[in-house]
Design a protein around this motif. Structure first.
Motif, PDB file in Angstrom:
ATOM      1  N   ARG A  83      28.159 -11.039  14.984  1.00 35.39           N
ATOM      2  CA  ARG A  83      29.288 -10.733  14.105  1.00 35.39           C
ATOM      3  C   ARG A  83      29.544 -11.843  13.092  1.00 35.39           C
ATOM      4  O   ARG A  83      29.815 -11.560  11.917  1.00 35.39           O
ATOM      5  CB  ARG A  83      30.554 -10.457  14.931  1.00 35.39           C
ATOM      6  CG  ARG A  83      31.032 -11.595  15.819  1.00 35.39           C
ATOM      7  CD  ARG A  83      32.129 -11.129  16.764  1.00 35.39           C
ATOM      8  NE  ARG A  83      32.682 -12.214  17.576  1.00 35.39           N
ATOM      9  CZ  ARG A  83      32.114 -12.686  18.664  1.00 35.39           C
ATOM     10  NH1 ARG A  83      30.962 -12.165  19.079  1.00 35.39           N
ATOM     11  NH2 ARG A  83      32.674 -13.661  19.358  1.00 35.39           N
ATOM     12  N   HIS A  84      29.457 -13.108  13.516  1.00 37.55           N
ATOM     13  CA  HIS A  84      29.700 -14.209  12.579  1.00 37.55           C
ATOM     14  C   HIS A  84      28.546 -14.338  11.581  1.00 37.55           C
ATOM     15  O   HIS A  84      28.766 -14.596  10.393  1.00 37.55           O
ATOM     16  CB  HIS A  84      29.907 -15.516  13.331  1.00 37.55           C
ATOM     17  CG  HIS A  84      31.099 -15.517  14.235  1.00 37.55           C
ATOM     18  ND1 HIS A  84      32.355 -15.174  13.792  1.00 37.55           N
ATOM     19  CD2 HIS A  84      31.226 -15.804  15.562  1.00 37.55           C
ATOM     20  CE1 HIS A  84      33.215 -15.257  14.795  1.00 37.55           C
ATOM     21  NE2 HIS A  84      32.554 -15.630  15.877  1.00 37.55           N
ATOM     22  N   THR A  85      27.327 -14.168  12.069  1.00 37.63           N
ATOM     23  CA  THR A  85      26.164 -14.229  11.187  1.00 37.63           C
ATOM     24  C   THR A  85      26.237 -13.139  10.130  1.00 37.63           C
ATOM     25  O   THR A  85      25.988 -13.387   8.939  1.00 37.63           O
ATOM     26  CB  THR A  85      24.874 -14.076  12.016  1.00 37.63           C
ATOM     27  OG1 THR A  85      24.809 -15.116  12.995  1.00 37.63           O
ATOM     28  CG2 THR A  85      23.648 -14.139  11.128  1.00 37.63           C
ATOM     29  N   ALA A  86      26.572 -11.917  10.559  1.00 34.46           N
ATOM     30  CA  ALA A  86      26.663 -10.801   9.619  1.00 34.46           C
ATOM     31  C   ALA A  86      27.793 -11.003   8.628  1.00 34.46           C
ATOM     32  O   ALA A  86      27.669 -10.674   7.442  1.00 34.46           O
ATOM     33  CB  ALA A  86      26.857  -9.496  10.388  1.00 34.46           C
ATOM     34  N   ALA A  87      28.907 -11.565   9.095  1.00 34.78           N
ATOM     35  CA  ALA A  87      30.036 -11.811   8.196  1.00 34.78           C
ATOM     36  C   ALA A  87      29.654 -12.828   7.124  1.00 34.78           C
ATOM     37  O   ALA A  87      30.032 -12.676   5.950  1.00 34.78           O
ATOM     38  CB  ALA A  87      31.239 -12.298   8.994  1.00 34.78           C
ATOM     39  N   ALA A  88      28.905 -13.858   7.522  1.00 40.44           N
ATOM     40  CA  ALA A  88      28.469 -14.861   6.548  1.00 40.44           C
ATOM     41  C   ALA A  88      27.523 -14.244   5.523  1.00 40.44           C
ATOM     42  O   ALA A  88      27.601 -14.547   4.322  1.00 40.44           O
ATOM     43  CB  ALA A  88      27.783 -16.022   7.268  1.00 40.44           C
ATOM     44  N   ALA A  89      26.623 -13.372   5.995  1.00 41.32           N
ATOM     45  CA  ALA A  89      25.698 -12.710   5.074  1.00 41.32           C
ATOM     46  C   ALA A  89      26.446 -11.801   4.104  1.00 41.32           C
ATOM     47  O   ALA A  89      26.144 -11.762   2.908  1.00 41.32           O
ATOM     48  CB  ALA A  89      24.665 -11.905   5.865  1.00 41.32           C
ATOM     49  N   ALA A  90      27.416 -11.076   4.619  1.00 43.26           N
ATOM     50  CA  ALA A  90      28.196 -10.175   3.764  1.00 43.26           C
ATOM     51  C   ALA A  90      28.946 -10.960   2.699  1.00 43.26           C
ATOM     52  O   ALA A  90      28.992 -10.571   1.528  1.00 43.26           O
ATOM     53  CB  ALA A  90      29.169  -9.364   4.614  1.00 43.26           C
ATOM     54  N   GLU A  91      29.512 -12.095   3.100  1.00 43.22           N
ATOM     55  CA  GLU A  91      30.260 -12.909   2.151  1.00 43.22           C
ATOM     56  C   GLU A  91      29.339 -13.466   1.063  1.00 43.22           C
ATOM     57  O   GLU A  91      29.685 -13.477  -0.118  1.00 43.22           O
ATOM     58  CB  GLU A  91      30.959 -14.057   2.885  1.00 43.22           C
ATOM     59  CG  GLU A  91      31.904 -14.863   2.011  1.00 43.22           C
ATOM     60  CD  GLU A  91      33.028 -14.021   1.434  1.00 43.22           C
ATOM     61  OE1 GLU A  91      33.449 -14.311   0.292  1.00 43.22           O
ATOM     62  OE2 GLU A  91      33.475 -13.063   2.106  1.00 43.22           O
ATOM     63  N   GLN A  92      28.139 -13.893   1.466  1.00 40.61           N
ATOM     64  CA  GLN A  92      27.186 -14.396   0.483  1.00 40.61           C
ATOM     65  C   GLN A  92      26.786 -13.302  -0.498  1.00 40.61           C
ATOM     66  O   GLN A  92      26.728 -13.518  -1.715  1.00 40.61           O
ATOM     67  CB  GLN A  92      25.939 -14.941   1.193  1.00 40.61           C
ATOM     68  CG  GLN A  92      24.801 -15.342   0.255  1.00 40.61           C
ATOM     69  CD  GLN A  92      25.177 -16.437  -0.706  1.00 40.61           C
ATOM     70  OE1 GLN A  92      25.918 -17.335  -0.347  1.00 40.61           O
ATOM     71  NE2 GLN A  92      24.678 -16.382  -1.930  1.00 40.61           N
ATOM     72  N   ALA A  93      26.514 -12.106   0.020  1.00 45.26           N
ATOM     73  CA  ALA A  93      26.107 -10.999  -0.852  1.00 45.26           C
ATOM     74  C   ALA A  93      27.227 -10.622  -1.820  1.00 45.26           C
ATOM     75  O   ALA A  93      26.969 -10.252  -2.972  1.00 45.26           O
ATOM     76  CB  ALA A  93      25.705  -9.794  -0.015  1.00 45.26           C
ATOM     77  N   ARG A  94      28.466 -10.723  -1.360  1.00 48.07           N
ATOM     78  CA  ARG A  94      29.598 -10.403  -2.249  1.00 48.07           C
ATOM     79  C   ARG A  94      29.665 -11.374  -3.421  1.00 48.07           C
ATOM     80  O   ARG A  94      30.031 -10.984  -4.524  1.00 48.07           O
ATOM     81  CB  ARG A  94      30.898 -10.414  -1.451  1.00 48.07           C
ATOM     82  CG  ARG A  94      31.024  -9.259  -0.462  1.00 48.07           C
ATOM     83  CD  ARG A  94      32.315  -9.328   0.340  1.00 48.07           C
ATOM     84  NE  ARG A  94      32.317  -8.333   1.407  1.00 48.07           N
ATOM     85  CZ  ARG A  94      32.487  -8.602   2.694  1.00 48.07           C
ATOM     86  NH1 ARG A  94      32.691  -9.863   3.083  1.00 48.07           N
ATOM     87  NH2 ARG A  94      32.463  -7.641   3.591  1.00 48.07           N
ATOM     88  N   THR A  95      29.313 -12.647  -3.180  1.00 52.20           N
ATOM     89  CA  THR A  95      29.322 -13.609  -4.281  1.00 52.20           C
ATOM     90  C   THR A  95      28.250 -13.281  -5.315  1.00 52.20           C
ATOM     91  O   THR A  95      28.320 -13.759  -6.451  1.00 52.20           O
ATOM     92  CB  THR A  95      29.095 -15.049  -3.770  1.00 52.20           C
ATOM     93  OG1 THR A  95      27.759 -15.179  -3.249  1.00 52.20           O
ATOM     94  CG2 THR A  95      30.106 -15.417  -2.708  1.00 52.20           C
ATOM     95  N   GLU A  96      27.261 -12.463  -4.914  1.00 53.52           N
ATOM     96  CA  GLU A  96      26.196 -12.056  -5.828  1.00 53.52           C
ATOM     97  C   GLU A  96      26.485 -10.711  -6.483  1.00 53.52           C
ATOM     98  O   GLU A  96      25.620 -10.125  -7.131  1.00 53.52           O
ATOM     99  CB  GLU A  96      24.861 -12.010  -5.070  1.00 53.52           C
ATOM    100  CG  GLU A  96      24.461 -13.367  -4.504  1.00 53.52           C
ATOM    101  CD  GLU A  96      23.197 -13.317  -3.665  1.00 53.52           C
ATOM    102  OE1 GLU A  96      22.529 -12.248  -3.671  1.00 53.52           O
ATOM    103  OE2 GLU A  96      22.859 -14.332  -3.020  1.00 53.52           O
ATOM    104  N   GLY A  97      27.701 -10.219  -6.267  1.00 57.87           N
ATOM    105  CA  GLY A  97      28.111  -9.006  -6.959  1.00 57.87           C
ATOM    106  C   GLY A  97      27.870  -7.713  -6.219  1.00 57.87           C
ATOM    107  O   GLY A  97      28.060  -6.631  -6.784  1.00 57.87           O
ATOM    108  N   VAL A  98      27.478  -7.797  -4.932  1.00 60.09           N
ATOM    109  CA  VAL A  98      27.242  -6.587  -4.141  1.00 60.09           C
ATOM    110  C   VAL A  98      28.498  -6.265  -3.338  1.00 60.09           C
ATOM    111  O   VAL A  98      29.086  -7.156  -2.712  1.00 60.09           O
ATOM    112  CB  VAL A  98      26.045  -6.770  -3.187  1.00 60.09           C
ATOM    113  CG1 VAL A  98      25.789  -5.480  -2.399  1.00 60.09           C
ATOM    114  CG2 VAL A  98      24.802  -7.176  -3.958  1.00 60.09           C
ATOM    115  N   ARG A  99      28.897  -5.012  -3.345  1.00 60.45           N
ATOM    116  CA  ARG A  99      30.021  -4.586  -2.521  1.00 60.45           C
ATOM    117  C   ARG A  99      29.493  -4.298  -1.114  1.00 60.45           C
ATOM    118  O   ARG A  99      28.673  -3.404  -0.929  1.00 60.45           O
ATOM    119  CB  ARG A  99      30.668  -3.331  -3.111  1.00 60.45           C
ATOM    120  CG  ARG A  99      31.959  -2.925  -2.401  1.00 60.45           C
ATOM    121  CD  ARG A  99      32.545  -1.672  -3.016  1.00 60.45           C
ATOM    122  NE  ARG A  99      33.821  -1.318  -2.376  1.00 60.45           N
ATOM    123  CZ  ARG A  99      34.474  -0.184  -2.583  1.00 60.45           C
ATOM    124  NH1 ARG A  99      33.975   0.722  -3.422  1.00 60.45           N
ATOM    125  NH2 ARG A  99      35.614   0.053  -1.967  1.00 60.45           N
TER     126      ARG A  99
END
Length: 540
Positions: free
Chosen positions: A381-397
């Protein structure tokens, strides 16, 4: 908190990894921006971060394994875990070299980590990293590592660990500042070596871990205007090989030596690191297939990653899709199933959970404006949350649905409809996952207390929603008891995912058991391939 004792014990190693990860996280984008050698592909900072992330995760796993015991891990345990984690997670040219540097240090520190061992550890690390590179070049991370080791070697005998690592850090900083004068491409771009900058950050973290005081930070690396894109044609990636090939390799030393010679004729930027039967291979080639085939001839290559430099250079990317699903799967069988359903998959191998960087890579590969991420493991869950946050900074919802098991991911994927609104799709997928109870069968490794009583080594455990609910002597009987417990609360559909070595007769027997005892319940069966559990069960 940073280690305050003037020592490098297991806690200091853990702190070092954490601080190094933080430092590279802060400097990642800046290091990417000055990445002009050996290929101006702007990913050195990211690759170093992912390499250290894997090392830190391995060290955390060692500490987690000792939580139930009375003793902390030894320094040897911690440094070996750090080195192994870096090896299996190494990315790119600089990440692979950093993995060998950490492995070299671990080889010395595992035999004793007193202050007098630090300078020899740095020296051995620098030498082994240089040996791992087929054609070493001055003005790179290799030079920075060598100068750091040389500076540490000049420290007076009897000096404390904090003095040794601080002098090594200062030596690395001085060497880094000199790299533009040693490597022409750096001088023309007006930047220092990106890999060397990353190593300085890692050594700065070591200073803080050992002494409890962070060194004065050097100015953040900065690229000259248009440094990467204005790099002269002779240094640009279009004049070099088209592909970067990386893979882990299980092979013996003689075969690896032959592999080095073969790959050296195929391309450049060759780095082969590791030992004791496990290696990380990195090379730039025009014929990616030949590089992989050479690995097959040497042993068993896996976790193969191939990057096309030309595609990145020309920005030849398709128009992004509106929506995609990225799903973590525990076996190749489910990977094929999810791929057929249109999902982008990330394989979680036994004992090797994906790092956040792998999930970010998968989100990028999906190439969509909107992504639904299904981790299928509560520990991710923490790993996935970090990945999601990184992808959001790249403009992906990105919407992260906290699926805790593969069968919940299957249920969510089954109701995925890309034509409806993103929010509606996420709600429907979340509801389907939440309505799916999950179970798995596992083999007990040792005697222990469980929610269902005391189990013995070799017992079959039936875990429902993560807790041991049934202890049995064989797989079929335990599976029937688990199904009965789950279906006693109702259900309409049973999903069975069989492991690689489980016979089809088990699925037939369980289908018959459900059909005879629960007339209104349907059963679907999938082959999971190579996965940790012999059987996964879902009830909707």
């Amino acid at each position: 908190m940073p280690q305050t004792a003037d020592d490098l014990d297991a806690v200091a190693v853990r702190t070092w990894c954490s601080l190094a990860l933080d430092a590279l996280g802060r400097e990642r984008e800046a290091i990417d921006a000055i990445n002009v050698y050996p290929v101006a592909d702007g990913d050195t900072g990211t690759n170093l971060y992912l390499t250290v992330e894997s090392a830190a995760a391995a060290v955390e796993a060692v500490f987690a394994a000792h939580e139930t015991g009375t003793s902390a891990p030894s320094t040897a345990d911690a440094v070996r875990a750090m080195a192994h984690g870096a090896l299996i997670g190494a990315r790119g040219n600089s990440g692979t070299i950093l993995a060998q540097l950490l492995r070299g240090m671990a080889g010395v520190l595992a035999e004793g980590a007193g202050p007098g061992r630090l300078a020899p550890a740095l020296a051995f690390a620098a030498a082994s990293a240089r040996e791992a590179v087929a054609r070493p070049v001055e003005g790179t991370v290799l030079t920075v590592a060598a100068e750091a080791a040389a500076a540490a070697g000049r420290v007076a005998e009897g000096a404390g660990a904090s003095t040794v690592v601080r002098v090594a850090y200062e030596g690395a900083r001085t060497a880094l500042d000199a790299t533009p004068g040693q490597l022409a491409v750096l001088g023309r771009a007006g930047v220092v070596d990106a890999g060397g900058q990353g190593l300085v950050a890692v050594l700065g973290a070591l200073v803080e871990a050992v002494s409890g005081r962070a060194p004065e930070r050097a100015p953040a690396p900065s690229a000259a205007p248009s440094a990467v894109v204005d790099c002269p044609a002779s240094d640009a990636p279009q004049d070099g090989p088209a592909f970067e090939v990386i893979y882990l390799l299980e092979a013996e030393d003689p075969a690896v030596e032959r592999l080095r010679a073969r790959l050296d004729t195929l391309g450049d930027s060759l780095v082969v690191v590791g030992g004791d039967g496990l290696w990380n291979v990195h090379v730039h080639v025009d014929d990616a297939g030949a590089a992989v085939e050479a690995g097959v001839e040497a042993g068993r290559p896996y976790r193969i990653r191939i990057t096309h430099f030309a595609a990145d250079r020309l920005h030849a990317r398709p128009e992004p899709a509106q929506r995609a699903v990225v799903v973590v799967v525990p076996g190749d069988g489910l990977g094929g199933l999810c791929t057929e359903a249109g999902a982008t998959t990330v394989l979680a191998r036994p004992g090797e959970p994906p790092a956040s960087g792998e999930l970010v890579d998968a989100i990028r590969r999906a190439h969509a404006r909107e992504v639904v991420l299904l981790p299928n493991d509560g520990d991710l869950r923490h790993t996935a949350a970090a990945a999601a946050e990184q992808a959001r900074t790249e403009g992906v919802r990105v919407a992260l649905i906290p699926t805790r098991a593969a069968v919940q991911g299957i249920a969510a994927l089954a109701v995925h409809e890309p034509d409806r609104s993103f929010d509606e799709d996420v709600v429907a997928m979340t509801a389907a996952a939440g309505a799916t109870r999950y179970a798995e069968l596992a083999v007990a490794e040792r005697q222990s207390w469980t929610m269902a009583g005391i189990c013995q080594a070799g017992d079959i455990l039936g875990l429902i929603d993560g807790d041991v609910a049934v202890i049995g002597e064989d797989v079929p009987e335990t599976a029937r008891k688990v199904l009965d417990r789950m279906l006693s609360a109702g259900g309409e559909l049973v999903t069975l995912v069989l492991g690689e070595d489980v016979p089809d007769t088990l699925a037939d027997a369980l289908e018959e058991h459900v059909r005879e005892g629960y007339l209104a319940v349907d059963t679907v069966v999938y082959r999971g391939g190579h996965q940790c559990a012999p059987l996964l069960i879902g009830v909707e």
